[in-house]
Write a protein that holds these residues in place. Structure first.
Motif, short mmCIF file in Angstrom:
data_model
loop_
_atom_site.label_atom_id
_atom_site.label_comp_id
_atom_site.label_asym_id
_atom_site.label_seq_id
_atom_site.Cartn_x
_atom_site.Cartn_y
_atom_site.Cartn_z
N ARG A 1 52.86 37.09 33.08
CA ARG A 1 52.82 38.54 32.85
C ARG A 1 51.41 39.09 33.09
NH1 ARG A 1 57.20 40.50 29.78
NH2 ARG A 1 56.30 42.54 30.26
N ARG A 2 50.40 38.30 32.66
CA ARG A 2 49.03 38.77 32.86
C ARG A 2 48.69 38.85 34.34
NH1 ARG A 2 44.68 36.20 34.15
NH2 ARG A 2 45.53 34.15 33.66
N LYS A 3 49.09 37.82 35.08
CA LYS A 3 48.80 37.81 36.52
C LYS A 3 49.53 38.96 37.22
CE LYS A 3 47.97 32.81 36.77
NZ LYS A 3 48.48 31.51 37.28
N ALA A 4 50.79 39.17 36.87
CA ALA A 4 51.56 40.26 37.48
C ALA A 4 50.92 41.61 37.16
CB ALA A 4 53.00 40.24 36.98
N GLU A 5 50.45 41.77 35.94
CA GLU A 5 49.81 43.02 35.55
C GLU A 5 48.52 43.22 36.32
OE1 GLU A 5 49.34 46.60 33.87
OE2 GLU A 5 51.06 45.29 33.47
N THR A 6 47.76 42.13 36.45
CA THR A 6 46.49 42.23 37.20
C THR A 6 46.75 42.59 38.65
OG1 THR A 6 45.50 40.57 35.74
CG2 THR A 6 44.41 40.98 37.85
N ALA A 7 47.77 41.92 39.28
CA ALA A 7 48.11 42.21 40.68
C ALA A 7 48.61 43.65 40.83
CB ALA A 7 49.16 41.22 41.17
N ALA A 8 49.45 44.09 39.92
CA ALA A 8 49.98 45.45 40.00
C ALA A 8 48.86 46.48 39.89
CB ALA A 8 51.01 45.67 38.89
N GLN A 9 47.91 46.26 38.99
CA GLN A 9 46.78 47.17 38.85
C GLN A 9 45.96 47.21 40.15
OE1 GLN A 9 45.98 49.20 36.46
NE2 GLN A 9 47.37 48.57 34.80
N ALA A 10 45.76 46.04 40.74
CA ALA A 10 44.98 45.98 41.99
C ALA A 10 45.72 46.69 43.13
CB ALA A 10 44.72 44.52 42.36
N THR A 11 47.06 46.46 43.24
CA THR A 11 47.86 47.11 44.29
C THR A 11 47.83 48.63 44.13
OG1 THR A 11 49.31 45.18 44.45
CG2 THR A 11 50.16 47.26 45.31
N LEU A 12 48.00 49.09 42.89
CA LEU A 12 47.99 50.53 42.65
C LEU A 12 46.64 51.12 43.00
CD1 LEU A 12 49.51 52.98 41.54
CD2 LEU A 12 48.64 52.39 39.26
N LYS A 13 45.59 50.40 42.69
CA LYS A 13 44.24 50.89 43.02
C LYS A 13 44.05 50.99 44.53
CE LYS A 13 39.37 49.85 42.21
NZ LYS A 13 38.40 48.91 41.59
N GLU A 14 44.56 49.97 45.25
CA GLU A 14 44.45 49.99 46.73
C GLU A 14 45.26 51.15 47.31
OE1 GLU A 14 45.29 47.09 50.60
OE2 GLU A 14 45.54 46.33 48.55
N ALA A 15 46.46 51.39 46.76
CA ALA A 15 47.29 52.49 47.25
C ALA A 15 46.59 53.82 47.04
CB ALA A 15 48.64 52.47 46.53
N HIS A 16 45.96 53.99 45.90
CA HIS A 16 45.21 55.23 45.63
C HIS A 16 44.09 55.40 46.66
CE1 HIS A 16 46.81 57.19 42.08
NE2 HIS A 16 46.99 55.99 41.48
N GLN A 17 43.41 54.32 46.97
CA GLN A 17 42.31 54.42 47.93
C GLN A 17 42.82 54.83 49.32
OE1 GLN A 17 40.53 50.53 47.68
NE2 GLN A 17 39.33 51.05 45.83
N GLN A 18 43.99 54.23 49.76
CA GLN A 18 44.55 54.60 51.07
C GLN A 18 45.00 56.06 51.08
OE1 GLN A 18 47.55 51.84 52.36
NE2 GLN A 18 46.24 50.02 52.06
N ILE A 19 45.59 56.50 49.97
CA ILE A 19 46.04 57.90 49.90
C ILE A 19 44.85 58.84 49.99
CG2 ILE A 19 47.08 59.61 48.37
CD1 ILE A 19 48.91 57.37 47.34
N GLN A 20 43.77 58.54 49.26
CA GLN A 20 42.58 59.38 49.30
C GLN A 20 41.96 59.40 50.69
OE1 GLN A 20 41.55 61.40 46.89
NE2 GLN A 20 43.33 60.69 45.69
N SER A 21 41.99 58.25 51.36
CA SER A 21 41.43 58.19 52.73
C SER A 21 42.28 59.00 53.70
CB SER A 21 41.37 56.72 53.17
OG SER A 21 40.92 56.62 54.50
N LEU A 22 43.63 58.91 53.53
CA LEU A 22 44.53 59.64 54.41
C LEU A 22 44.37 61.15 54.21
CD1 LEU A 22 46.78 59.40 56.53
CD2 LEU A 22 48.44 59.33 54.65
#
Length: 497
Positions: A429-450
């Motif tokens: 659960r901790r690893k999944a949470e960490t990965a999900a937080q990282a993915t969401l952060k990357e998605a935000h960065q791509q959206i801001q760049s777009l």
């Protein structure tokens, strides 16, 4: 001259009391007659005669004794002193003898002399004045010394002053106060006022101060004894070599403090004890609490030695150590130290009483319970999952302390397998949470760049939006990032339509 003197009034008052009854009417009759007699006592003039005295009483008390009336009349008449003085002068043959006689403390001599030749009474007046002033001065000094005493020396000196005052009062003729409650020697300008009430007040004050002196002196004895006992107890405590001797000295110390508390109130000794008692109590508390901690430590050392061979005796020693530590009050500076030792000894006692493995299993269950409670209501942040992991690790560590040769080893292994499985789930659960937080952060960065620099070609824009959608779809459900990812996903899909 008063119309009814004191002696005559006393004779009549006694007969009035005899004639009167105990009922309410009798009391009223008695008051009426007493008021009449009192009026005669306060009037000045010629002495009241037999007829006047009879008129004052017979209408109320017809049975009033005629003999008593005649006795009172005779007592109320001034004595024929001049004839007696003349006879004494002839007998003694000198003026010095006359002066000595007229100054004798007998009212029947002094009263007529005071009316015609008061200067002859000057020696006794001077003496009375001297003793009066001495009594007042010594009483004032005694009162100041005793009631505001700061040392035993003040009490001692106050006692001497009150005895001197009493001697002065003894030399004041009480009969004078009864016959002369007014100023004397008016011919010569003297004006000493001293009534019977004032004399009795001075007597009472002297007696009261004398009683205070007596109590203060008596109270100084237990004060000295208590302080001596306190000093001896402190010496024994400092010289003690073991717990038994120290506790015996502490008990003597407490007894001495109790003696200080029992000193009578409103005495110099009590005030002195109260000023010192706070410091005495502080030293006693420090010594007592230090003794309790030291005794507990000694019991612990002895229990450790015998625990492998005599677990029951060791348990008794740890119980004594715990009892000692429980006596230390919360406000004492060494309270925290005592609580730390207390916790350690309680664990040792429990280990000695229960099998070793049971203690570890119980501890593991406590950590597991804490981990399970913290896991409730997911999802959680990576940091919280990490804290939960640590609790499971501690629980597992407790179980791994149980040796294979112990009787509860099998039960511990069952729990160990269960707890390790739970730990694996939490890690996932901790690893999944960490990965999900990282993915969401990357998605935000791509959206801001777009948003900052959108492609000019529609196909390329759609391709980048599709890439963001694919990235957001990788965020797993059951994570804190999933709701946000779903919101962004829906927004992105709308842009593609």
């Amino acid at each position: 001259m008063y119309r009814l003197n004191k002696r005559a009034w006393e004779i009549l008052a006694a007969e009035v009391q005899r004639c009167s009854g105990n009922d309410q009417i009798s009391k009223i009759e008695q008051q009426i007659v007493n008021k009449r007699l009192e009026k005669l006592r306060l009037e000045t003039g010629s002495p009241a005669k037999l007829e006047e005295l009879r008129d004052a009483v017979v209408d109320v008390y017809p049975q009033f004794s005629e003999k008593v009336l005649k006795q009172a009349t005779q007592a109320n008449q001034p004595p024929g002193v001049f004839t007696k003085i003349k006879w004494i002068t002839i007998l003694l043959g000198s003026s010095a003898g006359v002066l000595w006689v007229v100054n004798l403390p007998y009212p029947m001599i002094r009263w007529p002399v005071a009316k015609v030749a008061p200067i002859l009474l000057l020696p006794s007046y001077i003496s009375m004045n001297h003793h009066y002033r001495g009594a007042i001065k010594d009483l004032e000094q005694a009162d100041q010394l005793v009631n505001k005493a700061t040392s035993p020396a003040d009490i001692e000196l106050g006692g001497e002053k009150v005895k001197a005052a009493q001697q002065h009062l003894d030399n004041l003729p009480v009969w004078f106060l009864g016959y002369y409650p007014q100023s004397y020697c008016n011919l010569f300008g003297c004006s000493w006022q001293f009534t019977l009430d004032e004399f009795e007040t001075a007597r009472r004050q002297a007696a009261r101060i004398d009683a205070i002196v007596f109590q203060d002196k008596n109270a100084l004895t237990p004060l000295a004894e208590a302080e001596q006992a306190l000093k001896v107890a402190q010496q024994h405590y400092e010289q003690a070599n073991n717990t038994k001797e120290r506790e015996k000295a502490i008990a003597s110390w407490q007894t001495a403090l109790d003696q200080l508390e029992q000193i009578p109130a409103a005495t110099l000794a009590k005030d002195t004890a109260q000023t010192k008692l706070k410091a005495y109590q502080r030293d006693f508390d420090n010594a007592r609490n230090g003794t309790l901690i030291l005794a507990a430590q000694e019991f612990d050392v002895e229990a450790e030695k015998i625990q492998p061979t005599q677990p029951k005796a060791a348990s008794d020693l740890w119980e004594q150590a715990i009892n000692r530590l429980n006596q230390i009050p919360t406000e004492n500076p060494r309270y925290l130290e005592a609580q730390k030792l207390l916790a350690a000894y309680q664990v040792k006692l429990k280990t000695a009483v229960e099998p070793r493995g049971n203690t570890y299993i119980e501890a593991a269950k406590q950590f597991a319970l804490a981990a399970a409670k913290s896991s409730q209501n997911p999802p959680h942040s990576p940091d919280k999952w990490e804290q939960i992991e640590k609790l499971w690790h501690k629980s597992i560590d407790q179980l791994e302390n149980i040796r294979a040769d112990e009787p509860n080893y099998v039960a511990a292994q069952k729990l160990l397998a269960e707890y390790q499985t739970n730990l694996g789930i939490i890690e996932t659960r901790r690893k999944a949470e960490t990965a999900a937080q990282a993915t969401l952060k990357e998605a935000h960065q791509q959206i801001q760049s777009l948003i900052a620099s959108p492609p000019s070609e529609p196909q390329r824009l759609k391709a980048e939006i599709q890439g963001i959608i694919n990235l957001l779809r990788t965020v797993k459900a059951g994570t804190t990032a999933y709701p946000e990812a779903q919101r962004l996903l829906i927004s992105a899909q709308k842009r593609l339509q």
